[in-house]
Design a protein around this motif. Structure first.
Motif, PDB file in Angstrom:
ATOM      1  N   VAL A 150       0.864  -1.183   0.000  1.00 12.92           N
ATOM      2  CA  VAL A 150       0.000   0.000   0.000  1.00 12.92           C
ATOM      3  C   VAL A 150       0.902   1.234   0.000  1.00 12.92           C
ATOM      4  O   VAL A 150       2.099   1.143   0.279  1.00 12.92           O
ATOM      5  CB  VAL A 150      -0.932   0.042   1.230  1.00 12.92           C
ATOM      6  CG1 VAL A 150      -1.920  -1.106   1.206  1.00 12.92           C
ATOM      7  CG2 VAL A 150      -0.119   0.041   2.526  1.00 12.92           C
ATOM      8  N   SER A 151       0.324   2.366  -0.324  1.00 12.08           N
ATOM      9  CA  SER A 151       1.036   3.632  -0.195  1.00 12.08           C
ATOM     10  C   SER A 151       1.063   4.015   1.281  1.00 12.08           C
ATOM     11  O   SER A 151       0.053   3.886   1.992  1.00 12.08           O
ATOM     12  CB  SER A 151       0.328   4.718  -0.997  1.00 12.08           C
ATOM     13  OG  SER A 151       0.889   5.988  -0.735  1.00 12.08           O
ATOM     14  N   ARG A 152       2.194   4.493   1.763  1.00  7.93           N
ATOM     15  CA  ARG A 152       2.290   4.861   3.175  1.00  7.93           C
ATOM     16  C   ARG A 152       1.476   6.112   3.500  1.00  7.93           C
ATOM     17  O   ARG A 152       1.013   6.279   4.627  1.00  7.93           O
ATOM     18  CB  ARG A 152       3.758   5.086   3.556  1.00  7.93           C
ATOM     19  CG  ARG A 152       4.556   3.801   3.672  1.00  7.93           C
ATOM     20  CD  ARG A 152       5.816   4.007   4.461  1.00  7.93           C
ATOM     21  NE  ARG A 152       6.617   2.797   4.547  1.00  7.93           N
ATOM     22  CZ  ARG A 152       6.439   1.843   5.463  1.00  7.93           C
ATOM     23  NH1 ARG A 152       5.480   1.950   6.357  1.00  7.93           N
ATOM     24  NH2 ARG A 152       7.237   0.780   5.475  1.00  7.93           N
ATOM     25  N   ASP A 153       1.327   7.001   2.525  1.00 11.61           N
ATOM     26  CA  ASP A 153       0.596   8.242   2.776  1.00 11.61           C
ATOM     27  C   ASP A 153      -0.176   8.624   1.512  1.00 11.61           C
ATOM     28  O   ASP A 153       0.201   9.543   0.797  1.00 11.61           O
ATOM     29  CB  ASP A 153       1.568   9.359   3.166  1.00 11.61           C
ATOM     30  CG  ASP A 153       0.857  10.601   3.687  1.00 11.61           C
ATOM     31  OD1 ASP A 153      -0.387  10.698   3.529  1.00 11.61           O
ATOM     32  OD2 ASP A 153       1.537  11.489   4.237  1.00 11.61           O
ATOM     33  N   PRO A 154      -1.262   7.905   1.221  1.00 12.14           N
ATOM     34  CA  PRO A 154      -1.969   8.148  -0.037  1.00 12.14           C
ATOM     35  C   PRO A 154      -2.535   9.558  -0.167  1.00 12.14           C
ATOM     36  O   PRO A 154      -2.576  10.107  -1.271  1.00 12.14           O
ATOM     37  CB  PRO A 154      -3.089   7.098  -0.035  1.00 12.14           C
ATOM     38  CG  PRO A 154      -3.255   6.698   1.396  1.00 12.14           C
ATOM     39  CD  PRO A 154      -1.889   6.818   1.998  1.00 12.14           C
ATOM     40  N   LYS A 155      -2.944  10.155   0.957  1.00  9.84           N
ATOM     41  CA  LYS A 155      -3.522  11.497   0.865  1.00  9.84           C
ATOM     42  C   LYS A 155      -2.496  12.510   0.385  1.00  9.84           C
ATOM     43  O   LYS A 155      -2.820  13.432  -0.381  1.00  9.84           O
ATOM     44  CB  LYS A 155      -4.113  11.910   2.214  1.00  9.84           C
ATOM     45  CG  LYS A 155      -5.313  11.068   2.624  1.00  9.84           C
ATOM     46  CD  LYS A 155      -5.836  11.487   3.992  1.00  9.84           C
ATOM     47  CE  LYS A 155      -6.955  10.571   4.449  1.00  9.84           C
ATOM     48  NZ  LYS A 155      -7.452  10.934   5.802  1.00  9.84           N
ATOM     49  N   LEU A 156      -1.262  12.344   0.808  1.00  6.43           N
ATOM     50  CA  LEU A 156      -0.200  13.251   0.375  1.00  6.43           C
ATOM     51  C   LEU A 156       0.403  12.819  -0.955  1.00  6.43           C
ATOM     52  O   LEU A 156       0.507  13.617  -1.894  1.00  6.43           O
ATOM     53  CB  LEU A 156       0.904  13.308   1.431  1.00  6.43           C
ATOM     54  CG  LEU A 156       2.152  14.120   1.050  1.00  6.43           C
ATOM     55  CD1 LEU A 156       1.807  15.600   0.891  1.00  6.43           C
ATOM     56  CD2 LEU A 156       3.257  13.928   2.090  1.00  6.43           C
ATOM     57  N   LEU A 157       0.789  11.538  -1.057  1.00  3.62           N
ATOM     58  CA  LEU A 157       1.570  11.080  -2.194  1.00  3.62           C
ATOM     59  C   LEU A 157       0.728  10.805  -3.438  1.00  3.62           C
ATOM     60  O   LEU A 157       1.192  11.010  -4.562  1.00  3.62           O
ATOM     61  CB  LEU A 157       2.346   9.810  -1.819  1.00  3.62           C
ATOM     62  CG  LEU A 157       3.339   9.949  -0.662  1.00  3.62           C
ATOM     63  CD1 LEU A 157       3.979   8.607  -0.353  1.00  3.62           C
ATOM     64  CD2 LEU A 157       4.399  10.994  -0.989  1.00  3.62           C
ATOM     65  N   LEU A 158      -0.497  10.325  -3.249  1.00  8.69           N
ATOM     66  CA  LEU A 158      -1.328   9.941  -4.394  1.00  8.69           C
ATOM     67  C   LEU A 158      -2.376  10.978  -4.767  1.00  8.69           C
ATOM     68  O   LEU A 158      -2.829  11.006  -5.911  1.00  8.69           O
ATOM     69  CB  LEU A 158      -2.050   8.617  -4.112  1.00  8.69           C
ATOM     70  CG  LEU A 158      -1.178   7.383  -3.920  1.00  8.69           C
ATOM     71  CD1 LEU A 158      -2.051   6.169  -3.667  1.00  8.69           C
ATOM     72  CD2 LEU A 158      -0.301   7.148  -5.138  1.00  8.69           C
ATOM     73  N   ILE A 159      -2.782  11.792  -3.811  1.00  6.87           N
ATOM     74  CA  ILE A 159      -3.898  12.706  -4.080  1.00  6.87           C
ATOM     75  C   ILE A 159      -3.414  14.149  -4.102  1.00  6.87           C
ATOM     76  O   ILE A 159      -3.461  14.807  -5.137  1.00  6.87           O
ATOM     77  CB  ILE A 159      -5.020  12.527  -3.029  1.00  6.87           C
ATOM     78  CG1 ILE A 159      -5.503  11.060  -3.036  1.00  6.87           C
ATOM     79  CG2 ILE A 159      -6.176  13.480  -3.337  1.00  6.87           C
ATOM     80  CD1 ILE A 159      -6.480  10.724  -1.941  1.00  6.87           C
ATOM     81  N   GLY A 160      -2.943  14.642  -2.976  1.00 10.65           N
ATOM     82  CA  GLY A 160      -2.476  16.027  -2.927  1.00 10.65           C
ATOM     83  C   GLY A 160      -3.627  17.011  -2.866  1.00 10.65           C
ATOM     84  O   GLY A 160      -4.791  16.645  -2.668  1.00 10.65           O
ATOM     85  N   PRO A 161      -3.339  18.289  -3.058  1.00  6.84           N
ATOM     86  CA  PRO A 161      -4.362  19.334  -2.924  1.00  6.84           C
ATOM     87  C   PRO A 161      -5.333  19.356  -4.102  1.00  6.84           C
ATOM     88  O   PRO A 161      -5.047  18.823  -5.161  1.00  6.84           O
ATOM     89  CB  PRO A 161      -3.539  20.622  -2.878  1.00  6.84           C
ATOM     90  CG  PRO A 161      -2.305  20.295  -3.656  1.00  6.84           C
ATOM     91  CD  PRO A 161      -2.015  18.852  -3.362  1.00  6.84           C
ATOM     92  N   GLY A 162      -6.476  19.994  -3.850  1.00  2.67           N
ATOM     93  CA  GLY A 162      -7.433  20.206  -4.934  1.00  2.67           C
ATOM     94  C   GLY A 162      -8.830  19.707  -4.661  1.00  2.67           C
ATOM     95  O   GLY A 162      -9.742  19.960  -5.445  1.00  2.67           O
TER      96      GLY A 162
END
Length: 259
Positions: A150-162
């Protein structure tokens, strides 16, 4: 009225399920597109994983073959790892290749959305090694003993702002474990050699950095491939964070396709 637009096939990223793309596919349907999102076997929740790049390739190829054999003109949209799958799976299915065999239908265009665009023998991990970023792998990916990850931090690494918090939470909640071995498996075919290509650069990408994206496009160009490019100032999930920009890009590609 029946739509005269091509059929869209979205080849999804690691961890993503068809439900992950609901905002994106709803927007595409509102733009009068018929959209298909086959579920990749490498994200089927099996522990240990029982599917990989080869399995995903077979699934996508058979899915698209069924459509083109029914006469559909296809635009393939590939997100992240989906680029590795689509590049490998769609060779020989281009409109021109099929026309030479007296067959109707085919894949008219490939759209790489911050996706892996590789040459034969290439794997996703190769770009990480090329740029000396192997030390970042444990920071970005959480591998279990069975190689699912899994991604360790999907909100930061996969999604980001917006997006607002609710959208981000729902999107992240749709993710499933993925067979991390796929990252290391090389492709054997390159559909882009016979099918026109557009690449969507994501300028704030923290999973497939812009330098990787540009390096891959340069690799295709070095092979003599013409690549149209579009820049979106967002992260690794423009389908969520810049939905209109992606839909507009797809619509422009379609409008400029041979009639």
């Amino acid at each position: 009225m029946v739509s005269t637009k091509p059929t869209l096939v979205l080849i999804s990223s690691r961890w993503h399920t068809p439900d992950s793309y609901s905002k994106f596919t709803d927007a595409l349907k509102s733009a009068d597109f018929d959209v298909h999102v086959p579920a990749l076997p490498s994200v089927n929740r099996s522990r240990p994983p029982n599917a990989d790049l080869a399995t995903d390739t077979v699934l996508v190829r058979e899915y698209v073959e069924n459509l083109v054999n029914s006469g559909h003109i296809i635009v393939a949209i590939m997100h992240s790892y989906g680029g590795q799958v689509g590049t490998n799976a769609l060779h020989g299915l281009g409109v021109e290749s099929r026309a030479k065999q007296g067959k109707a239908g085919g894949v008219e265009h490939l759209i790489y959305m911050c996706a892996s665009a590789l040459t034969e023998g290439g794997a996703m991990i190769d770009k990480v090694k090329e740029f000396g970023h192997e030390y970042l792998m444990p920071l970005a990916f959480d591998f279990a003993e069975d190689d699912s990850c899994v991604s360790r931090d999907p909100k930061l690494l996969l999604i980001g702002p917006g997006c607002d918090d609710a959208e981000v939470e729902a999107y992240a909640a749709s993710f499933q474990r993925w067979n991390g071995k796929c990252m290391y498996q090389p492709i054997t075919h390159c559909a882009w050699r016979e099918i026109p290509v557009t690449y969507i650069y994501t300028l704030q990408d923290m999973t497939l950095p812009l330098v990787y994206q540009k390096s891959m496009v340069e690799g295709l160009q070095a092979e003599g491939k013409k690549v149209a490019t579009v820049e979106l100032d967002t992260g690794h999930s423009p389908n969520l964070t810049m939905t209109k920009g992606v839909v507009d890009t797809i619509s422009k590609v379609v409008d400029e396709m041979p009639k």
